[in-house]
Design a protein around this motif. Structure first.
Motif, PDB file in Angstrom:
ATOM      1  N   ASN A  24      15.143  44.356  37.440  1.00  0.00           N
ATOM      2  CA  ASN A  24      16.567  44.797  37.980  1.00  0.00           C
ATOM      3  C   ASN A  24      16.359  46.233  38.294  1.00  0.00           C
ATOM      4  O   ASN A  24      15.578  47.014  38.219  1.00  0.00           O
ATOM      5  CB  ASN A  24      17.339  45.058  36.391  1.00  0.00           C
ATOM      6  N   CYS A  25      17.489  46.293  39.219  1.00  0.00           N
ATOM      7  CA  CYS A  25      17.484  47.764  39.929  1.00  0.00           C
ATOM      8  C   CYS A  25      17.497  48.776  38.938  1.00  0.00           C
ATOM      9  O   CYS A  25      18.401  48.851  38.180  1.00  0.00           O
ATOM     10  CB  CYS A  25      18.625  47.606  40.974  1.00  0.00           C
ATOM     11  N   MET A  32      17.029  42.165  41.331  1.00  0.00           N
ATOM     12  CA  MET A  32      16.888  42.566  42.732  1.00  0.00           C
ATOM     13  C   MET A  32      16.354  41.213  43.407  1.00  0.00           C
ATOM     14  O   MET A  32      15.842  40.240  42.620  1.00  0.00           O
ATOM     15  CB  MET A  32      15.525  43.405  42.607  1.00  0.00           C
ATOM     16  N   TRP A  33      16.204  41.167  44.673  1.00  0.00           N
ATOM     17  CA  TRP A  33      15.787  40.088  45.289  1.00  0.00           C
ATOM     18  C   TRP A  33      14.251  40.327  45.966  1.00  0.00           C
ATOM     19  O   TRP A  33      14.018  41.499  46.449  1.00  0.00           O
ATOM     20  CB  TRP A  33      16.673  39.731  46.540  1.00  0.00           C
ATOM     21  N   ASP A  48      -1.637  41.130  43.344  1.00  0.00           N
ATOM     22  CA  ASP A  48      -0.425  40.357  43.682  1.00  0.00           C
ATOM     23  C   ASP A  48       0.518  41.440  43.768  1.00  0.00           C
ATOM     24  O   ASP A  48       1.310  42.065  42.904  1.00  0.00           O
ATOM     25  CB  ASP A  48      -0.075  39.432  42.956  1.00  0.00           C
ATOM     26  N   ILE A  49       1.303  41.734  45.075  1.00  0.00           N
ATOM     27  CA  ILE A  49       2.105  42.763  45.410  1.00  0.00           C
ATOM     28  C   ILE A  49       3.364  42.134  45.831  1.00  0.00           C
ATOM     29  O   ILE A  49       3.611  41.352  46.760  1.00  0.00           O
ATOM     30  CB  ILE A  49       1.460  43.921  46.716  1.00  0.00           C
ATOM     31  N   ARG A  50       4.490  42.569  45.279  1.00  0.00           N
ATOM     32  CA  ARG A  50       5.915  41.819  45.413  1.00  0.00           C
ATOM     33  C   ARG A  50       6.644  42.886  45.685  1.00  0.00           C
ATOM     34  O   ARG A  50       6.990  43.703  44.983  1.00  0.00           O
ATOM     35  CB  ARG A  50       6.313  40.958  44.141  1.00  0.00           C
ATOM     36  N   SER A  51       7.505  42.935  46.971  1.00  0.00           N
ATOM     37  CA  SER A  51       8.628  43.674  47.127  1.00  0.00           C
ATOM     38  C   SER A  51       9.729  43.290  46.978  1.00  0.00           C
ATOM     39  O   SER A  51      10.169  42.097  47.396  1.00  0.00           O
ATOM     40  CB  SER A  51       8.162  44.160  48.815  1.00  0.00           C
ATOM     41  N   TYR A  52      10.661  44.150  46.157  1.00  0.00           N
ATOM     42  CA  TYR A  52      12.005  43.699  45.911  1.00  0.00           C
ATOM     43  C   TYR A  52      13.047  44.695  46.528  1.00  0.00           C
ATOM     44  O   TYR A  52      12.758  45.847  46.793  1.00  0.00           O
ATOM     45  CB  TYR A  52      12.064  43.825  44.357  1.00  0.00           C
ATOM     46  N   THR A  53      14.138  43.879  46.973  1.00  0.00           N
ATOM     47  CA  THR A  53      15.283  44.891  47.392  1.00  0.00           C
ATOM     48  C   THR A  53      16.465  44.467  46.459  1.00  0.00           C
ATOM     49  O   THR A  53      16.808  43.344  46.396  1.00  0.00           O
ATOM     50  CB  THR A  53      15.486  44.524  48.849  1.00  0.00           C
ATOM     51  N   CYS A  54      17.240  45.646  46.245  1.00  0.00           N
ATOM     52  CA  CYS A  54      18.449  45.436  45.674  1.00  0.00           C
ATOM     53  C   CYS A  54      19.720  45.073  46.833  1.00  0.00           C
ATOM     54  O   CYS A  54      20.010  46.038  47.722  1.00  0.00           O
ATOM     55  CB  CYS A  54      18.853  46.674  44.895  1.00  0.00           C
ATOM     56  N   ALA A  60      14.775  49.889  46.817  1.00  0.00           N
ATOM     57  CA  ALA A  60      13.491  48.976  47.100  1.00  0.00           C
ATOM     58  C   ALA A  60      12.586  49.232  45.929  1.00  0.00           C
ATOM     59  O   ALA A  60      12.462  50.347  45.340  1.00  0.00           O
ATOM     60  CB  ALA A  60      12.951  49.025  48.516  1.00  0.00           C
ATOM     61  N   LYS A  61      11.597  48.274  45.562  1.00  0.00           N
ATOM     62  CA  LYS A  61      10.599  48.595  44.467  1.00  0.00           C
ATOM     63  C   LYS A  61       9.581  47.703  44.845  1.00  0.00           C
ATOM     64  O   LYS A  61       9.712  46.352  45.218  1.00  0.00           O
ATOM     65  CB  LYS A  61      11.594  48.276  43.251  1.00  0.00           C
ATOM     66  N   ASP A  62       8.331  48.125  44.484  1.00  0.00           N
ATOM     67  CA  ASP A  62       7.108  47.213  44.803  1.00  0.00           C
ATOM     68  C   ASP A  62       6.757  47.011  43.290  1.00  0.00           C
ATOM     69  O   ASP A  62       6.562  48.121  42.505  1.00  0.00           O
ATOM     70  CB  ASP A  62       6.081  47.752  45.649  1.00  0.00           C
TER      71      ASP A  62
END
Ligand SMILES: [Zn+2]
Length: 67
Positions: A24-25, A32-33, A48-54, A60-62
């Motif tokens: 969650n943001c 987050m998406w 495993d690197i996942r990038s999320y955006t709100c 943004a969050k990695d």
């Protein structure tokens, strides 16, 4: 006569498993998406690197996970 239907195997949806790790943001609390996903090999193993955006506020969050 009592059947043991309560112990029947319950299938787990793969979608649920993925959703359960979505952060969650931190700024607004919205879900987050996932916008990008990469794998990187290091001497210490694979990451495993996942990038999320709100979508709500644009934060943004990695998330880096060892696999
Ligand atoms: Zn947000």
């Amino acid at each position: 006569m009592t059947a043991t239907f309560l112990h029947a195997d319950k299938p787990v949806s793969p979608d649920e498993e993925i959703d359960g790790r979505t952060p969650n943001c931190e700024a607004c609390g919205a879900t987050m998406w996932l916008t990008n996903r990469t794998r990187r090999s290091t001497d210490d193993g694979t990451r495993d690197i996942r990038s999320y955006t709100c979508k709500n506020c644009g934060a943004a969050k990695d998330v880096v996970e060892r696999i």
